[in-house]
Design a protein around this motif. Structure first.
Motif, mmCIF file in Angstrom:
data_model
loop_
_atom_site.group_PDB
_atom_site.id
_atom_site.type_symbol
_atom_site.label_atom_id
_atom_site.label_comp_id
_atom_site.label_asym_id
_atom_site.label_seq_id
_atom_site.Cartn_x
_atom_site.Cartn_y
_atom_site.Cartn_z
ATOM 1 N N MET A 1 10.869 -18.303 27.256
ATOM 2 C CA MET A 1 10.856 -17.279 26.229
ATOM 3 C C MET A 1 9.619 -17.512 25.367
ATOM 4 O O MET A 1 9.360 -18.634 24.921
ATOM 5 C CB MET A 1 12.137 -17.388 25.402
ATOM 6 N N ASN A 2 8.880 -16.458 25.131
ATOM 7 C CA ASN A 2 7.654 -16.641 24.374
ATOM 8 C C ASN A 2 7.918 -16.684 22.869
ATOM 9 O O ASN A 2 9.028 -16.452 22.389
ATOM 10 C CB ASN A 2 6.623 -15.563 24.732
ATOM 11 N N LYS A 3 6.878 -17.000 22.147
ATOM 12 C CA LYS A 3 6.983 -17.209 20.708
ATOM 13 C C LYS A 3 7.410 -15.932 19.977
ATOM 14 O O LYS A 3 8.223 -15.983 19.062
ATOM 15 C CB LYS A 3 5.640 -17.711 20.185
ATOM 16 N N TRP A 4 6.911 -14.793 20.386
ATOM 17 C CA TRP A 4 7.209 -13.544 19.677
ATOM 18 C C TRP A 4 8.657 -13.112 19.873
ATOM 19 O O TRP A 4 9.262 -12.531 18.980
ATOM 20 C CB TRP A 4 6.252 -12.441 20.129
ATOM 21 N N LYS A 6 11.184 -15.214 20.186
ATOM 22 C CA LYS A 6 11.946 -16.083 19.290
ATOM 23 C C LYS A 6 11.847 -15.609 17.841
ATOM 24 O O LYS A 6 12.839 -15.603 17.109
ATOM 25 C CB LYS A 6 11.459 -17.523 19.407
ATOM 26 N N ILE A 7 10.673 -15.190 17.430
ATOM 27 C CA ILE A 7 10.491 -14.688 16.063
ATOM 28 C C ILE A 7 11.292 -13.408 15.871
ATOM 29 O O ILE A 7 11.953 -13.228 14.838
ATOM 30 C CB ILE A 7 8.997 -14.470 15.769
ATOM 31 N N ALA A 8 11.283 -12.520 16.849
ATOM 32 C CA ALA A 8 12.042 -11.264 16.744
ATOM 33 C C ALA A 8 13.541 -11.541 16.659
ATOM 34 O O ALA A 8 14.256 -10.905 15.866
ATOM 35 C CB ALA A 8 11.729 -10.362 17.925
ATOM 36 N N LEU A 9 14.038 -12.486 17.447
ATOM 37 C CA LEU A 9 15.460 -12.822 17.397
ATOM 38 C C LEU A 9 15.831 -13.469 16.068
ATOM 39 O O LEU A 9 16.904 -13.205 15.525
ATOM 40 C CB LEU A 9 15.837 -13.729 18.560
ATOM 41 N N LEU A 10 14.952 -14.291 15.536
ATOM 42 C CA LEU A 10 15.197 -14.892 14.231
ATOM 43 C C LEU A 10 15.278 -13.816 13.150
ATOM 44 O O LEU A 10 16.170 -13.853 12.291
ATOM 45 C CB LEU A 10 14.086 -15.897 13.905
ATOM 46 N N ILE A 11 14.410 -12.847 13.212
ATOM 47 C CA ILE A 11 14.442 -11.735 12.250
ATOM 48 C C ILE A 11 15.716 -10.916 12.433
ATOM 49 O O ILE A 11 16.343 -10.497 11.453
ATOM 50 C CB ILE A 11 13.174 -10.869 12.392
ATOM 51 N N ALA A 12 16.132 -10.696 13.683
ATOM 52 C CA ALA A 12 17.360 -9.932 13.934
ATOM 53 C C ALA A 12 18.586 -10.661 13.376
ATOM 54 O O ALA A 12 19.439 -10.054 12.725
ATOM 55 C CB ALA A 12 17.524 -9.685 15.426
ATOM 56 N N PHE A 13 18.681 -11.972 13.618
ATOM 57 C CA PHE A 13 19.803 -12.743 13.074
ATOM 58 C C PHE A 13 19.790 -12.728 11.554
ATOM 59 O O PHE A 13 20.826 -12.611 10.909
ATOM 60 C CB PHE A 13 19.772 -14.188 13.581
ATOM 61 N N HIS A 14 18.621 -12.848 10.973
ATOM 62 C CA HIS A 14 18.517 -12.815 9.514
ATOM 63 C C HIS A 14 18.927 -11.451 8.976
ATOM 64 O O HIS A 14 19.619 -11.355 7.956
ATOM 65 C CB HIS A 14 17.092 -13.159 9.079
ATOM 66 N N GLY A 15 18.530 -10.391 9.643
ATOM 67 C CA GLY A 15 18.927 -9.055 9.218
ATOM 68 C C GLY A 15 20.427 -8.854 9.282
ATOM 69 O O GLY A 15 21.027 -8.258 8.382
ATOM 70 N N LEU A 16 21.061 -9.353 10.330
ATOM 71 C CA LEU A 16 22.512 -9.248 10.440
ATOM 72 C C LEU A 16 23.202 -10.042 9.334
ATOM 73 O O LEU A 16 24.187 -9.596 8.751
ATOM 74 C CB LEU A 16 22.978 -9.728 11.808
ATOM 75 N N MET A 17 22.676 -11.226 9.040
ATOM 76 C CA MET A 17 23.255 -12.046 7.979
ATOM 77 C C MET A 17 23.120 -11.348 6.624
ATOM 78 O O MET A 17 24.051 -11.324 5.826
ATOM 79 C CB MET A 17 22.572 -13.406 7.931
ATOM 80 N N LEU A 69 23.276 -10.683 21.558
ATOM 81 C CA LEU A 69 22.011 -11.410 21.492
ATOM 82 C C LEU A 69 22.133 -12.791 22.141
ATOM 83 O O LEU A 69 21.235 -13.232 22.858
ATOM 84 C CB LEU A 69 21.556 -11.556 20.035
ATOM 85 N N VAL A 70 23.243 -13.473 21.894
ATOM 86 C CA VAL A 70 23.438 -14.790 22.489
ATOM 87 C C VAL A 70 23.566 -14.685 24.004
ATOM 88 O O VAL A 70 22.974 -15.471 24.747
ATOM 89 C CB VAL A 70 24.663 -15.485 21.863
ATOM 90 N N VAL A 71 24.310 -13.704 24.477
ATOM 91 C CA VAL A 71 24.441 -13.506 25.924
ATOM 92 C C VAL A 71 23.083 -13.178 26.531
ATOM 93 O O VAL A 71 22.719 -13.699 27.590
ATOM 94 C CB VAL A 71 25.472 -12.394 26.236
ATOM 95 N N TRP A 72 22.326 -12.353 25.861
ATOM 96 C CA TRP A 72 20.989 -12.014 26.349
ATOM 97 C C TRP A 72 20.107 -13.253 26.411
ATOM 98 O O TRP A 72 19.370 -13.456 27.370
ATOM 99 C CB TRP A 72 20.365 -10.944 25.468
ATOM 100 N N LEU A 73 20.193 -14.107 25.380
ATOM 101 C CA LEU A 73 19.412 -15.340 25.387
ATOM 102 C C LEU A 73 19.827 -16.265 26.523
ATOM 103 O O LEU A 73 18.987 -16.897 27.166
ATOM 104 C CB LEU A 73 19.584 -16.089 24.066
#
Length: 86
Positions: A1-4, A6-17, A69-73
């Motif tokens: 998985m590339n860096k971008w 991971k950054i997009a998923l981190l932003i998505a998790f933060h948005g959900l939180m 998202l976790v299943v996709w990861l």
């Protein structure tokens, strides 16, 4: 998985939180305002139940999105570049 990714998923998790936090805070404020404005207990109970229903729907949607998202990861595979030697 590339860096971008991971950054997009981190932003998505933060948005959900933050969405969860927003709805919990909104419900707390509205219940506090309604409780001080209206002394009628049955009406307050109905209002509180409607707020809890809204929170339940939002939390269910967020948990479902996080699970997807976790299943996709977990099942995402690295794609190999196609060989162009033909």
């Amino acid at each position: 998985m590339n860096k971008w990714t991971k950054i997009a998923l981190l932003i998505a998790f933060h948005g959900l939180m933050m969405t969860d936090y927003y709805y919990w805070e909104k419900a707390r404020n509205e219940l506090a305002i309604y409780k001080t404005a209206e002394a009628n207990l049955p009406a307050f109970r109905a209002f509180a139940l409607s707020e809890l229903d809204t929170l339940g729907y939002v939390l269910l949607a967020n948990v479902t999105m996080i699970a997807l998202l976790v299943v996709w990861l977990c099942f995402a595979r690295k794609r190999k570049p196609k060989d162009k030697t033909t």
